[in-house]
Design an enzyme around this catalytic site. Structure first.
Site, PDB file in Angstrom:
ATOM      1  N   SER A 174       6.050   7.401  12.048  1.00 56.71           N
ATOM      2  CA  SER A 174       7.314   6.847  11.402  1.00 56.71           C
ATOM      3  C   SER A 174       7.254   6.028  10.459  1.00 56.71           C
ATOM      4  O   SER A 174       7.966   4.915  10.411  1.00 56.71           O
ATOM      5  CB  SER A 174       8.262   6.120  12.579  1.00 56.71           C
ATOM      6  N   ALA A 208       3.935  -2.998   3.055  1.00 56.77           N
ATOM      7  CA  ALA A 208       3.553  -2.691   1.486  1.00 56.77           C
ATOM      8  C   ALA A 208       4.402  -3.826   0.754  1.00 56.77           C
ATOM      9  O   ALA A 208       5.647  -4.113   1.174  1.00 56.77           O
ATOM     10  CB  ALA A 208       4.567  -1.300   1.166  1.00 56.77           C
ATOM     11  N   GLN A 209       3.695  -4.299  -0.119  1.00 56.85           N
ATOM     12  CA  GLN A 209       4.373  -5.636  -0.589  1.00 56.85           C
ATOM     13  C   GLN A 209       5.140  -5.065  -2.095  1.00 56.85           C
ATOM     14  O   GLN A 209       6.141  -5.551  -2.393  1.00 56.85           O
ATOM     15  CB  GLN A 209       3.253  -6.632  -1.031  1.00 56.85           C
ATOM     16  N   GLY A 210       4.151  -4.856  -3.098  1.00 57.82           N
ATOM     17  CA  GLY A 210       4.571  -4.532  -4.590  1.00 57.82           C
ATOM     18  C   GLY A 210       5.705  -3.677  -4.828  1.00 57.82           C
ATOM     19  O   GLY A 210       6.600  -4.351  -5.353  1.00 57.82           O
ATOM     20  N   GLY A 211       5.654  -2.655  -4.251  1.00 59.26           N
ATOM     21  CA  GLY A 211       6.829  -1.475  -4.575  1.00 59.26           C
ATOM     22  C   GLY A 211       6.330  -0.035  -4.858  1.00 59.26           C
ATOM     23  O   GLY A 211       5.332   0.271  -4.200  1.00 59.26           O
ATOM     24  N   GLU A 227       1.991  -3.297 -12.736  1.00 58.93           N
ATOM     25  CA  GLU A 227       0.880  -3.770 -11.898  1.00 58.93           C
ATOM     26  C   GLU A 227      -0.297  -3.117 -12.674  1.00 58.93           C
ATOM     27  O   GLU A 227      -0.051  -2.368 -13.736  1.00 58.93           O
ATOM     28  CB  GLU A 227       0.979  -3.041 -10.533  1.00 58.93           C
ATOM     29  N   ASP A 273      -6.056   8.919  12.649  1.00 59.51           N
ATOM     30  CA  ASP A 273      -5.586   9.979  13.685  1.00 59.51           C
ATOM     31  C   ASP A 273      -5.511  11.200  13.171  1.00 59.51           C
ATOM     32  O   ASP A 273      -5.816  12.302  13.357  1.00 59.51           O
ATOM     33  CB  ASP A 273      -4.683   9.481  14.471  1.00 59.51           C
ATOM     34  N   HIS A 316      -9.387  -3.801  -1.518  1.00 56.07           N
ATOM     35  CA  HIS A 316      -8.536  -4.801  -1.908  1.00 56.07           C
ATOM     36  C   HIS A 316      -9.432  -5.968  -2.130  1.00 56.07           C
ATOM     37  O   HIS A 316     -10.205  -6.425  -1.098  1.00 56.07           O
ATOM     38  CB  HIS A 316      -7.308  -5.247  -1.445  1.00 56.07           C
ATOM     39  N   GLU A 362      -0.087   9.110   3.160  1.00 56.30           N
ATOM     40  CA  GLU A 362      -1.474   8.845   2.873  1.00 56.30           C
ATOM     41  C   GLU A 362      -2.445   9.728   3.762  1.00 56.30           C
ATOM     42  O   GLU A 362      -3.582   9.642   3.117  1.00 56.30           O
ATOM     43  CB  GLU A 362      -1.632   7.247   3.653  1.00 56.30           C
ATOM     44  N   SER A 369       1.374   5.416  -4.006  1.00 53.56           N
ATOM     45  CA  SER A 369       1.527   6.028  -2.561  1.00 53.56           C
ATOM     46  C   SER A 369       2.716   6.018  -1.951  1.00 53.56           C
ATOM     47  O   SER A 369       3.027   7.156  -1.472  1.00 53.56           O
ATOM     48  CB  SER A 369       0.494   5.235  -1.765  1.00 53.56           C
TER      49      SER A 369
HETATM   50  C1  LIG Z   1      -0.721  -4.622   2.758  1.00 51.76           C
HETATM   51  C2  LIG Z   1      -0.314  -3.470   2.341  1.00 51.76           C
HETATM   52  C3  LIG Z   1       0.311  -3.436   1.131  1.00 51.76           C
HETATM   53  C4  LIG Z   1       0.601  -2.111   0.345  1.00 51.76           C
HETATM   54  N1  LIG Z   1       1.434  -2.117  -0.790  1.00 51.76           N
HETATM   55  C5  LIG Z   1       1.521  -1.035  -1.108  1.00 51.76           C
HETATM   56  C6  LIG Z   1       2.712  -1.301  -2.328  1.00 51.76           C
HETATM   57  O1  LIG Z   1       3.085  -2.018  -2.724  1.00 51.76           O
HETATM   58  N2  LIG Z   1       3.138   0.079  -2.819  1.00 51.76           N
HETATM   59  C7  LIG Z   1       2.312   1.302  -2.463  1.00 51.76           C
HETATM   60  O2  LIG Z   1       2.836   2.297  -2.986  1.00 51.76           O
HETATM   61  N3  LIG Z   1       1.653   1.147  -1.524  1.00 51.76           N
HETATM   62  C8  LIG Z   1       1.268   0.140  -0.867  1.00 51.76           C
HETATM   63  N4  LIG Z   1       0.618   0.165   0.137  1.00 51.76           N
HETATM   64  C9  LIG Z   1      -0.032   1.598   0.701  1.00 51.76           C
HETATM   65  C10 LIG Z   1       1.329   2.009   1.160  1.00 51.76           C
HETATM   66  O3  LIG Z   1       1.634   1.221   2.043  1.00 51.76           O
HETATM   67  C11 LIG Z   1       0.691   3.339   2.250  1.00 51.76           C
HETATM   68  O4  LIG Z   1      -0.023   4.154   1.521  1.00 51.76           O
HETATM   69  C12 LIG Z   1       2.102   4.124   2.840  1.00 51.76           C
HETATM   70  O5  LIG Z   1       2.917   3.301   3.412  1.00 51.76           O
HETATM   71  C13 LIG Z   1       1.566   5.172   3.710  1.00 51.76           C
HETATM   72  O6  LIG Z   1       2.853   5.672   4.467  1.00 51.76           O
HETATM   73  P1  LIG Z   1       2.748   6.702   5.685  1.00 51.76           P
HETATM   74  O7  LIG Z   1       4.108   7.119   5.951  1.00 51.76           O
HETATM   75  O8  LIG Z   1       1.899   7.805   5.239  1.00 51.76           O
HETATM   76  O9  LIG Z   1       2.004   5.964   6.737  1.00 51.76           O
HETATM   77  P2  LIG Z   1       2.374   4.714   7.589  1.00 51.76           P
HETATM   78  O10 LIG Z   1       3.307   4.037   6.931  1.00 51.76           O
HETATM   79  O11 LIG Z   1       1.005   4.089   8.158  1.00 51.76           O
HETATM   80  O12 LIG Z   1       2.906   5.394   8.866  1.00 51.76           O
HETATM   81  C14 LIG Z   1       1.917   6.144   9.967  1.00 51.76           C
HETATM   82  C15 LIG Z   1       2.685   6.150  10.979  1.00 51.76           C
HETATM   83  O13 LIG Z   1       1.963   7.142  12.115  1.00 51.76           O
HETATM   84  C16 LIG Z   1       1.909   6.744  13.102  1.00 51.76           C
HETATM   85  N5  LIG Z   1       0.760   7.576  13.846  1.00 51.76           N
HETATM   86  C17 LIG Z   1      -0.439   7.088  13.552  1.00 51.76           C
HETATM   87  N6  LIG Z   1      -1.181   7.941  14.206  1.00 51.76           N
HETATM   88  C18 LIG Z   1      -0.549   8.596  15.435  1.00 51.76           C
HETATM   89  C19 LIG Z   1      -0.724   9.421  16.446  1.00 51.76           C
HETATM   90  N7  LIG Z   1      -2.151   9.782  16.712  1.00 51.76           N
HETATM   91  N8  LIG Z   1       0.417   9.663  17.028  1.00 51.76           N
HETATM   92  C20 LIG Z   1       1.559   9.224  16.851  1.00 51.76           C
HETATM   93  N9  LIG Z   1       1.726   8.462  15.759  1.00 51.76           N
HETATM   94  C21 LIG Z   1       0.816   8.115  14.985  1.00 51.76           C
HETATM   95  C22 LIG Z   1       1.825   5.177  12.890  1.00 51.76           C
HETATM   96  O14 LIG Z   1       2.004   4.479  14.285  1.00 51.76           O
HETATM   97  C23 LIG Z   1       2.833   5.133  11.836  1.00 51.76           C
HETATM   98  O15 LIG Z   1       4.145   5.001  12.526  1.00 51.76           O
HETATM   99  C24 LIG Z   1       0.215  -1.057   0.752  1.00 51.76           C
HETATM  100  C25 LIG Z   1      -0.685  -0.904   2.039  1.00 51.76           C
HETATM  101  C26 LIG Z   1      -0.963  -2.174   2.811  1.00 51.76           C
HETATM  102  C27 LIG Z   1      -1.595  -2.008   4.077  1.00 51.76           C
END
Ligand SMILES: Cc1cc2nc3c(=O)[nH]c(=O)nc-3n(C[C@H](O)[C@H](O)[C@H](O)COP(=O)(O)OP(=O)(O)OC[C@H]3O[C@@H](n4cnc5c(N)ncnc54)[C@H](O)[C@@H]3O)c2cc1C
Length: 548
Positions: A25, A58-61, A130, A232, A253, A384, A400
């Site tokens: 989510s 996520a911070q930056g954007g 950035e 996972d 980082h 990701e 990302s």
């Molecule tokens: C501190 C920080 C700052 C960042 N800043 C930026 C930014 O400014 N700009 C940018 O583009 N990117 C940024 N990133 C990277 C970006 O946030 C991530 O790459 C992106 O949010 C990934 O989104 P996602 O939906 O793929 O995964 P996530 O947002 O990580 O969501 C994964 C979901 O899967 C669930 N999940 C995992 N395993 C299981 C399982 N086995 N069963 C059920 N549920 C599960 C988790 O609980 C979560 O809900 C940042 C990352 C961090 C950590």
């Protein structure tokens, strides 16, 4: 919930049947769910609360071409340069080109990006710039863009009556025809899911499963990622037989707060931009020994230099010092960091901040095309967890979240067009219920925590920013043993989320090591002392692994 005939035991069992199942989510999972809800009933399975995700942090954007001074060509070019020869140019072009439509959708779903008055008197997006971007193109909501996005996306999801959110439900394994032993095209049939409250393992049935489980930062001792990022999805897809690639490219980082109570707190690069200096425990600056730009050198160079200093001195961290600037300047520029550090008794106006580099982003992952589709029919990986070819060997900042949005939209459209729901499959492919067998409760949680710590420590010591073949081989040998141990727990004990995360962590760590061992060059985020240069004698290639 629907009733299906059982198999082995000939006992009937319940299956939960949906048109789409989305695991995760974060930005990718929530936006996929919203798109899918236009076409059918959707389950979102998420292992903690709905807002527990990297996206929320996520911070930056989000990088996206929205200004007239910018162009798709420039954004593509910046992405290719960052990717160090390993990006898939067609995928980059598609993702960058479709970005503006996805941003418009976010705005429609209520996301409130910062705006400023334009020359013509209208409002325009307040774009930031950035590292690696040749233009201002990063949309943001103050310094908490991720929170704004996930909260608004979740609110939109909650309004859809055909989306069901299963919080505290952990996806254990993907069910495919191949895994059940059917001699037919390998296709997805559903998932086994642990309900963490009732501790039952449920069977979810669907011809369309989207893995949106995010990254794997928790594989490392120091990470900016929250606790859910345990790799996972990569492990699930790998066990199901999907291809995994480029896991050696982990972005670090350079400056994460080093403190036991605030392990994942980022110290923004902007602080170095405003004059903060990196110093060792002796109070002396060291960056000039590594790069003429000193503390202002690019992210990967600074991370490598800090890593070297820590290994050279044997100290646990280095320090970032901005205390020579006036206190009111520091507090007005960095209010959140000032506050967060004060909470752990560090006054950044008077003393240096202890910092370490930290694992931040997984550039590789489950191999997909630009529709998020894996080679297992009906199984998509988005966000990701996926490897579309956008990032290559190094991610351009803020690309990302853009990828999350574009690929989840494309994955849903692709599944709707190419994978119509076939009810006949329910009769042909009978899914056996989950078998707990003789498993008992594990009364020694300490063993799980010990192994968990060992993996994270060994990954940090042997497989982090600067690698050598010898250290990688050592890590591989330790991980082989740990994997055997974890597998034993898995068979003998009743499953819990801790055990499942450990199982996925060790699998993902092994894939990172395996990919790193296979790359005989330094490229992008993979740096090895054995091959310190890029190998330009042959075409750049992905490190692609397949279990069977
Ligand atoms: C501190 C920080 C700052 C960042 N800043 C930026 C930014 O400014 N700009 C940018 O583009 N990117 C940024 N990133 C990277 C970006 O946030 C991530 O790459 C992106 O949010 C990934 O989104 P996602 O939906 O793929 O995964 P996530 O947002 O990580 O969501 C994964 C979901 O899967 C669930 N999940 C995992 N395993 C299981 C399982 N086995 N069963 C059920 N549920 C599960 C988790 O609980 C979560 O809900 C940042 C990352 C961090 C950590």
């Amino acid at each position: 919930m629907r009733f299906f005939p059982g198999s082995d035991s000939l006992l009937p069992h319940f299956m939960i049947d949906y048109d789409f199942i989305i695991v995760g989510s974060g930005a990718a999972g929530l936006s996929a769910a919203l798109h899918a809800s236009d076409y059918g009933r959707v389950a979102v399975i998420t292992k903690r609360g709905a807002l527990d995700s990297n996206s929320n942090w996520a911070q930056g954007g989000i990088a996206c071409v929205t200004s007239e001074q910018d162009s798709i060509a420039q954004h593509v070019s910046d992405t290719l340069i960052a990717g160090a020869g390993l990006c898939d140019e067609a995928a980059v072009r598609t993702i960058v080109t479709e970005g503006p439509d996805r941003i418009a959708e976010l705005v429609k779903w209520g996301v409130d990006f910062d705006q400023r008055p334009a020359a013509n008197g209208h409002l325009e997006f307040d774009l930031t710039r950035e590292g690696g971007h040749s233009q201002r193109r990063v949309l943001h909501a103050a310094d908490a863009t991720g929170r704004e996005m996930t909260e608004k996306l979740l609110a939109a999801v909650r309004e859809k009556s055909n989306i069901t959110m299963y919080e505290n439900h952990f996806a254990v394994d993907i069910i495919t025809t191949g895994k059940l032993g059917f001699v037919s095209e390998d296709r997805v049939l559903g998932l086994y899911v642990l309900n963490e409250e009732s501790r039952e393992v449920l069977t979810f049935r669907s011809d369309r499963v989207v893995i949106a489980t995010g990254g794997c930062g928790r594989v490392y001792l120091y990470t900016t990622n929250p606790q859910v990022a345990t790799g996972d999805g990569v492990a699930l897809a790998w066990r199901a037989g999907a291809r995994v690639a480029n896991m050696e490219f982990i972005q670090f980082h350079p400056t994460c707060l080093y403190h036991p109570e605030k392990r994942s707190f980022l110290i923004t690069e902007a602080m170095r931009g405003e004059g903060a200096r990196l110093i060792g425990a002796d109070g002396k600056e060291f960056m000039q020994n590594y790069d003429p730009r000193g503390s202002l050198a690019p992210r990967d160079i600074v991370a490598r230099a800090i890593d070297h200093e820590i290994k050279r001195t044997g100290g646990p961290c280095v320090y970032l010092d901005i205390s020579h600037k006036p206190a009111d300047f520091i507090i007005s520029h960095f209010p959140n960091i000032h506050k967060a550090c004060l909470e752990v008794d560090i006054d950044i106006t008077k003393q240096p901040i202890p910092v370490v580099p930290a694992a931040h982003y997984q550039c590789g992952g489950v191999v997909t095309d630009v529709n998020g589709a894996t080679h297992i029919r009906g199984l998509c990986a988005v966000g990701e967890v996926g490897c579309t070819g956008l990032h290559g060997a190094n991610r351009l900042a803020s690309n990302s979240l853009l990828e999350c949005l574009v690929i989840s939209h494309r994955a849903v459209e692709h599944m709707v067009k190419k994978m119509p729901v076939n009810k006949a499959h329910e009769q042909v492919y009978i899914i056996p219920p989950w078998q707990s067998g003789e498993a008992v409760d594990n009364d020694e949680l300490v063993v799980i925590y010990h192994n968990w710590d060992e993996i994270r420590r060994l990954m940090w010591d042997y497989v982090s920013i600067v690698r050598t073949g010898k250290r990688l081989q050592r890590a591989a040998a330790r991980l082989r043993n740990l994997k055997r141990e974890v597998q034993e727990f898995y068979w003998n004990f009743r499953i819990t989320s801790e055990l499942l995360e450990l199982r996925n962590l060790v699998e993902t760590a092994s894939l990172i090591v395996e990919c790193a061992i296979r790359r005989h060059e330094s490229r992008g985020l993979h740096y090895t002392l054995d091959f310190p240069e890029k190998d330009d004698t042959r075409p750049a290639a992905d490190t692609s692994l397949r279990r069977y």
